[in-house]
Design an enzyme around this catalytic site. Sequence first.
Site, PDB file in Angstrom:
ATOM      1  CB  CYS A 184      53.419  52.728  77.669  1.00  0.00           C
ATOM      2  SG  CYS A 184      52.946  50.993  77.650  1.00  0.00           S
ATOM      3  CG  HIS A 223      54.928  55.819  82.545  1.00  0.00           C
ATOM      4  ND1 HIS A 223      54.169  56.012  81.416  1.00  0.00           N
ATOM      5  CD2 HIS A 223      55.186  54.489  82.605  1.00  0.00           C
ATOM      6  CE1 HIS A 223      53.968  54.851  80.813  1.00  0.00           C
ATOM      7  NE2 HIS A 223      54.571  53.909  81.512  1.00  0.00           N
ATOM      8  CG  HIS A 244      49.489  51.524  81.366  1.00  0.00           C
ATOM      9  ND1 HIS A 244      49.491  52.223  80.190  1.00  0.00           N
ATOM     10  CD2 HIS A 244      50.802  51.282  81.651  1.00  0.00           C
ATOM     11  CE1 HIS A 244      50.724  52.398  79.776  1.00  0.00           C
ATOM     12  NE2 HIS A 244      51.544  51.836  80.658  1.00  0.00           N
TER      13      HIS A 244
END
Length: 412
Positions: free
Chosen positions: A169, A300, A335
């Site tokens: 990620c 994030h 995400h």
Amino acid sequence: MSGKDDNRRVVITGLGVFSSIGTGAAEFVDGLRGGRSGARPISMFDTTGYAHAGGCEVTDFEPERWISRLDPRELGRATQFSVAAAGMAVRDAGLDPAYLRSRHGVISIGTTDGESRDLDQLVETEVRDGAERMDPVQVARVPAGRLSAAIAQELELSDVEAVTLPTACAAGNYAIGYGFDAVRSGEAEYAIVGGADAMCRKTFTGFYRLGTIAPERCQPFDVDRKGILTGEGAGVLVLESLESARARGARIYAEVLGYGLNCDAYHQVAPKQDSVAECMRRALENAGVKPSEVDLVSAHGTGTKANDVTESRAIRAVFGEDPPRTISIKSMIGHTMGAASALAAIACALAITEGFIPPTINHTQTDPECDVDCVPNHAVPADLRIVQNNGLAFGGNNAVVILGKHVQEALS
């Protein structure tokens, strides 16, 4: 990479975006400014048996519209996103691929899943019907290296290094850093960088079994947050030297000032506060920026209990008791895995250019353990000079990129 000239400045001149809230920079910035949500029921795979199955899909993607030289049917969905976004970014930069063919470049694309969507379907075919029934065309789509190599093929670039970075990620920021080094050092004249991933059952199910899929919406930093929504898409940026951009009169979105990387291998899924803070410090040092000079942190910000508290505490460890406004665009686009920090970097560049801070939507009340100004629900105008973009990943892979506003110097 060894540098020929460490003072060579690197700027962003092209953007390619496929997201659940907009295609292209103009639609994307409208979605960010309006606090648009890309959340909807997942349609990419059968969700029977899941108690809840919302996500942030790209619903209007027509690969044939964006890919001309390659056959889109021979590309997995993530590669389609990657190739389409790269072509869009090159056009947005005002570059002719013929011009790029005579110059040495770098293509670096980050991903979490590669073509796991195809792999999902191949395994299902094998289990149900046997390996001999697997589609050979689909098998050929699986290698993750195609996310970068197919860009070179589509644009007919031969003097180019094409790498796919699978650092989960944080991979989009890793890819930006890779291209930044190549251009800054003079080893490449341009870089096409970013991240891409497609919605797949494997990743959704993994997060679901961890108990981190939100039932309806993603609420980063909120006291009532319940987890992530998986998403998909691609964000690709064109990097070149400031000298090159000036010489051809290119529009400059922002300057890449520096970046930081580390990997603590602390835990398979849990972030480590000290390591996250150290990565931010490395990025700031590499960029030559003081913490007090940062106007905004694009976090994030996954919306999970563990990430948001850990990341907020790390931010306060670096910036003190009055940190910059700290937002999460995952509240809007979900995400997007390997595309996440690349799309966030594009959001940062657009926020700098357009003079606003995107909101963290779905917000009701900030968790006291997070204690950041997440710009709840509504965008605010702001003159942003320096923005920090965080990317945190499984296995302790952290990557932070620092962007700055480009100010045109007056001619003497």
